[in-house]
Design an enzyme around this catalytic site. Structure first.
Site, PDB file in Angstrom:
ATOM      1  N   ARG A   1      -3.712  32.253 -20.879  1.00  0.00           N
ATOM      2  CA  ARG A   1      -4.097  31.467 -22.059  1.00  0.00           C
ATOM      3  C   ARG A   1      -5.281  32.126 -22.757  1.00  0.00           C
ATOM      4  O   ARG A   1      -6.044  32.879 -22.167  1.00  0.00           O
ATOM      5  CB  ARG A   1      -4.441  30.033 -21.691  1.00  0.00           C
ATOM      6  CG  ARG A   1      -5.676  29.865 -20.803  1.00  0.00           C
ATOM      7  CD  ARG A   1      -6.928  29.517 -21.565  1.00  0.00           C
ATOM      8  NE  ARG A   1      -8.097  29.495 -20.710  1.00  0.00           N
ATOM      9  CZ  ARG A   1      -8.888  30.533 -20.509  1.00  0.00           C
ATOM     10  NH1 ARG A   1      -8.638  31.683 -21.091  1.00  0.00           N
ATOM     11  NH2 ARG A   1      -9.930  30.457 -19.717  1.00  0.00           N
TER      12      ARG A   1
ATOM     13  N   GLU B   1     -15.475  25.761 -24.885  1.00  0.00           N
ATOM     14  CA  GLU B   1     -15.760  26.591 -23.709  1.00  0.00           C
ATOM     15  C   GLU B   1     -16.765  25.895 -22.812  1.00  0.00           C
ATOM     16  O   GLU B   1     -17.779  25.377 -23.300  1.00  0.00           O
ATOM     17  CB  GLU B   1     -16.307  27.943 -24.191  1.00  0.00           C
ATOM     18  CG  GLU B   1     -15.825  29.112 -23.388  1.00  0.00           C
ATOM     19  CD  GLU B   1     -14.325  29.296 -23.471  1.00  0.00           C
ATOM     20  OE1 GLU B   1     -13.620  28.823 -22.559  1.00  0.00           O
ATOM     21  OE2 GLU B   1     -13.849  29.922 -24.427  1.00  0.00           O
TER      22      GLU B   1
ATOM     23  N   ASP C   1      -7.093  25.838 -17.861  1.00  0.00           N
ATOM     24  CA  ASP C   1      -6.210  26.998 -17.755  1.00  0.00           C
ATOM     25  C   ASP C   1      -4.829  26.605 -17.242  1.00  0.00           C
ATOM     26  O   ASP C   1      -3.801  27.068 -17.744  1.00  0.00           O
ATOM     27  CB  ASP C   1      -6.820  28.046 -16.821  1.00  0.00           C
ATOM     28  CG  ASP C   1      -8.199  28.478 -17.276  1.00  0.00           C
ATOM     29  OD1 ASP C   1      -8.585  28.118 -18.398  1.00  0.00           O
ATOM     30  OD2 ASP C   1      -8.884  29.172 -16.511  1.00  0.00           O
TER      31      ASP C   1
ATOM     32  N   SER D   1      -7.139  34.229 -18.058  1.00  0.00           N
ATOM     33  CA  SER D   1      -6.595  33.327 -17.038  1.00  0.00           C
ATOM     34  C   SER D   1      -5.436  33.888 -16.233  1.00  0.00           C
ATOM     35  O   SER D   1      -4.476  33.180 -15.945  1.00  0.00           O
ATOM     36  CB  SER D   1      -6.135  32.036 -17.708  1.00  0.00           C
ATOM     37  OG  SER D   1      -6.975  31.038 -17.332  1.00  0.00           O
TER      38      SER D   1
ATOM     39  N   ASP E   1     -14.430  21.778 -20.064  1.00  0.00           N
ATOM     40  CA  ASP E   1     -13.367  21.100 -19.297  1.00  0.00           C
ATOM     41  C   ASP E   1     -13.876  20.483 -18.005  1.00  0.00           C
ATOM     42  O   ASP E   1     -13.493  19.378 -17.635  1.00  0.00           O
ATOM     43  CB  ASP E   1     -12.150  22.005 -19.061  1.00  0.00           C
ATOM     44  CG  ASP E   1     -12.431  23.248 -18.239  1.00  0.00           C
ATOM     45  OD1 ASP E   1     -13.616  23.592 -18.026  1.00  0.00           O
ATOM     46  OD2 ASP E   1     -11.454  23.900 -17.803  1.00  0.00           O
TER      47      ASP E   1
ATOM     48  N   GLY F   1     -10.670  37.218 -19.007  1.00  0.00           N
ATOM     49  CA  GLY F   1     -10.884  35.917 -19.646  1.00  0.00           C
ATOM     50  C   GLY F   1      -9.597  35.302 -20.183  1.00  0.00           C
ATOM     51  O   GLY F   1      -9.630  34.387 -21.001  1.00  0.00           O
TER      52      GLY F   1
HETATM   53  P1  NG1 Z   1     -11.628  31.765 -16.950  1.00  0.00           P
HETATM   54  O1  NG1 Z   1     -11.934  32.414 -18.192  1.00  0.00           O
HETATM   55  O2  NG1 Z   1     -10.180  31.806 -16.599  1.00  0.00           O
HETATM   56  O3  NG1 Z   1     -12.484  32.195 -15.831  1.00  0.00           O
HETATM   57  C1  NG1 Z   1     -12.934  29.446 -16.536  1.00  0.00           C
HETATM   58  C2  NG1 Z   1     -12.344  28.196 -15.912  1.00  0.00           C
HETATM   59  C3  NG1 Z   1     -11.915  27.178 -16.991  1.00  0.00           C
HETATM   60  C4  NG1 Z   1     -13.035  26.928 -17.983  1.00  0.00           C
HETATM   61  C5  NG1 Z   1     -13.562  28.269 -18.515  1.00  0.00           C
HETATM   62  C6  NG1 Z   1     -14.748  28.110 -19.431  1.00  0.00           C
HETATM   63  C7  NG1 Z   1     -11.112  28.458 -13.800  1.00  0.00           C
HETATM   64  C8  NG1 Z   1      -9.800  28.765 -13.181  1.00  0.00           C
HETATM   65  N1  NG1 Z   1     -11.154  28.532 -15.130  1.00  0.00           N
HETATM   66  O4  NG1 Z   1     -11.932  30.167 -17.187  1.00  0.00           O
HETATM   67  O5  NG1 Z   1     -11.503  25.988 -16.354  1.00  0.00           O
HETATM   68  O6  NG1 Z   1     -14.046  26.168 -17.410  1.00  0.00           O
HETATM   69  O7  NG1 Z   1     -13.963  29.118 -17.441  1.00  0.00           O
HETATM   70  O8  NG1 Z   1     -14.429  27.360 -20.551  1.00  0.00           O
HETATM   71  O9  NG1 Z   1     -12.060  28.161 -13.104  1.00  0.00           O
END
Ligand code: NG1
Length: 465
Positions: free
Chosen positions: A42, A48, A194, A149, A51, A147
Site C-alpha cells: 500500500r 501517518e 496496512d 508495506s 492508525d 515504506g
Molecule cells: P510501514 O510503513 O509499513 O512500516 C507502519 C505501520 C502502520 C502505520 C505506519 C505509519 C506496521 C505493520 N505498519 O507502516 O500501521 O502506523 O507505520 O503511519 O506496523
C-alpha cells in the site's frame, strides 16, 4: 478479501502464480488442493502515525503484490520457500504459540500471519491440532523496506493461504482486524492501516479507513491524477532501531491521550482516538491547548513524573504502556518521551485526513497537495520521523511541479509519495533524478514509478495436477 475466480488478479500475476505452482509441483508432494493468494502493498496518501491511535488514514492498495502458492500437507508443519534467494527456506511446526525466529528473519511475517489465524480461530473453539500444514512458495514484488508495506503483504498472504487450505473463511473486515493484530508478533505495535489496505483495496480508489470499529470507504481517484512514489534508498529497518523509535511513539501518543482524558474527566482512555470520539465537535487546537496546560511537553522515560501527573502508580503505568515479556516495548532510557509535539502531529493530521477525504472526493487536487505538504512538515517537525534524505527527495518532487509530496509509511527512510497531474509526472521524475538520485550516484531506474491504486487481496483455487 475477494474470493471470486481471478478477481483482482492481472495477467502478469496469474502467470506468476502459474510458475510458482509448477515449482511447487516439481518439489513433489502436491496435495489435490493448491491455492494461490495475492496480497498487495500500500501507499499512504495521508494519515501517518494516526492508525495506532485509532484515528483515520487514507491509503490505497498498490499494483505491486506478494503472491503465495500453497498446497496442504499431512504433517502439522509449514514449509516455506521464497523465490528471492536472499531469503532461505524455513520449516516450522504449527503450535498453539509458534516461537519466533530471531529478530529480522523474513519468515517471522509468515509465522505472524499463521499465528494470527491460530489465535483467531482458537478463541472460537478450533484447536490448532485440527489445522493442516502447508508447503508454500512466496514471490514478493512489493519493494522491501521502502515504506510500501511489503511486511503486511506477506503477513496477509500467509494468513489467507493458510485459511484457504484449511477451509476457513472470514468477512474482509474481520480478516483485516485479525491481520492487524497478528503483525504485533514481530514486535511492532502497529495500527491496522496496512493490513486493511491490503485486504480492502479497490482499483483506482483511495481508502478512507476508520478504526474501532474498522470501517472502509473507497474514494474514486480523480481522473487525471497520478501518484508518484520514489524510494529514498535509505533503509527503514523495522526490525532494528526504527522499531524502538516506532514503539516509543505509540507510548508517547497513549500518554498524551491519558493526560488529556484526565483533564476532561474521561475514564479508561488509552488512545487519542478515544479522546476524539468522546469529545463532541472536537478540534485539534482545543485538545492541544488542554494538553499544554496540563503537563510539560516531555517526560523522562522512567515514567515517574508521568505517573504522578496521571495520579497512578508508576509500576502499573509501566505495565500498561510497555507490556511485558518478549512482546514488551523497550524504551531508549536516554530519549525523553515527547508528548506535546507527538499529540500535535496526530491531532492536526487527523483533521488533514478528514479534509483530504472530502477534497479527493471533490477532485480538488491542489488543495489535497497542500495538505500532503503540511503532513510532511508535521511529520518532520513534530513527529521526528523524516530524515535529511527524505526531506531532499520531497523538495525535489515539489521543485518538479508535484502538487504535494510527503514521506509515506513509518518514515525514518523508505519512500515518498507525490501527487501530480498525469501530464506532470515526467517533470517530477526529471527533477528527482537530477536533484536526488544523481548526486547520490543511484540509478533511478525502478526507484521511482507511477503507482496505481489496485484491488485488495484474494485467494483462488488452482488445479493441483
Ligand atoms: P510501514 O510503513 O509499513 O512500516 C507502519 C505501520 C502502520 C502505520 C505506519 C505509519 C506496521 C505493520 N505498519 O507502516 O500501521 O502506523 O507505520 O503511519 O506496523
Amino acid at each position: 478479501m475477494n474470493s471470486g475466480e481471478d478477481e483482482g488478479w492481472d495477467s502478469a500475476e496469474l502467470e506468476r502464480a502459474g510458475a510458482l505452482a509448477a515449482d511447487l509441483r516439481a518439489l513433489g508432494g502436491a496435495d489435490s488442493r493448491m491455492v494461490a493468494v495475492r496480497a498487495p502493498g500500500r501507499v499512504n496518501l495521508i494519515g501517518e502515525h494516526t492508525d495506532y491511535s485509532g484515528l483515520p488514514v487514507l491509503p490505497a492498495a498498490i499494483d505491486r503484490s506478494t503472491i503465495i502458492v500453497a498446497t496442504a500437507s499431512p504433517a502439522r508443519e509449514i514449509i516455506v520457500r521464497n523465490t528471492d534467494p536472499e531469503f532461505s527456506a524455513r520449516r516450522f511446526q504449527i503450535e498453539k504459540a509458534i516461537p519466533a525466529y530471531p529478530v529480522g528473519d523474513w519468515a517471522n511475517y509468515v509465522k505472524a500471519g499463521i499465528q494470527g489465524v491460530i489465535d483467531h480461530f482458537g478463541s472460537r473453539g478450533l484447536a490448532e491440532t485440527k489445522l493442516r500444514g502447508a508447503t508454500m512458495i512466496v514471490d514478493g514484488r512489493v519493494p522491501v523496506a521502502a515504506g510500501l508495506s511489503s511486511s503486511s503483504a506477506l503477513t496477509v498472504a500467509a494468513a489467507l493461504a493458510f485459511m484457504k487450505l484449511n477451509g476457513l473463511e472470514l468477512a474482509p473486515l474481520e480478516c483485516a482486524a485479525m491481520a492487524a493484530r497478528s503483525e504485533w508478533y514481530v514486535g511492532t505495535r502497529g495500527g491496522g492501516m496496512d493490513q486493511a489496505a491490503s485486504l480492502m483495496g479497490r482499483r483506482d480508489h483511495g481508502l478512507f479507513i476508520e478504526f474501532n470499529p474498522l470501517r472502509v470507504r473507497a474514494i474514486q481517484m480523480p481522473a487525471g491524477a497520478a501518484l508518484v512514489v520514489a524510494d529514498s534508498c535509505e533503509i527503514a529497518d523495522k526490525s532494528g532501531g526504527v522499531r524502538t523509535e516506532y514503539n516509543r511513539r505509540v507510548v508517547e501518543c497513549s500518554l498524551a491521550a491519558r493526560i488529556i482524558a484526565r483533564q476532561i474527566k474521561l475514564e479508561g482512555v488509552r488512545t487519542l482516538g478515544e479522546v476524539v470520539s468522546a469529545t463532541a465537535n472536537w478540534n485539534a487546537a482545543d485538545l492541544i491547548a488542554i494538553l499544554q496546560a496540563a503537563a510539560p511537553p516531555r517526560f523522562a522515560p522512567d515514567l515517574v513524573d508521568a505517573a504522578r501527573i496521571l495520579g497512578v502508580a508508576r509500576d502499573a503505568l509501566v505495565d500498561e504502556l510497555l507490556g511485558a515479556g518478549a512482546m514488551g516495548v523497550k524504551l531508549d532510557p536516554s530519549a525523553p518521551l515527547e508528548i506535546f509535539r507527538r499529540a500535535r502531529h496526530v491531532l492536526t493530521e487527523t483533521e488533514r485526513v478528514i479534509r483530504a477525504a472530502a477534497l479527493l472526493e471533490a477532485g480538488e487536487l491542489e488543495a489535497m497537495g497542500a495538505l500532503m505538504n503540511a503532513s510532511h512538515a508535521s511529520l518532520a517537525e513534530d513527529f521526528d520521523c523524516s530524515t535529511a534524505r527524505l526531506d531532499r527527495l520531497v523538495a525535489a518532487a515539489r521543485k518538479g511541479g508535484a502538487l504535494g509530496a510527503r514521506l509515506t509509511g513509518a518514515g525514518f527512510g523508505g519512500s515518498i509519495v507525490a501527487l501530480s497531474r498525469a501530464t506532470g509526472v515526467e517533470r517530477i521524475f526529471d527533477s528527482i533524478d537530477r536533484e536526488y538520485y544523481a548526486p547520490l550516484g543511484i540509478d533511478p531506474h525502478g526507484k521511482r514509478a507511477i503507482l496505481h491504486a489496485g484491488a485488495g487481496a484474494s485467494a483462488i483455487d488452482l488445479a493441483a495436477a
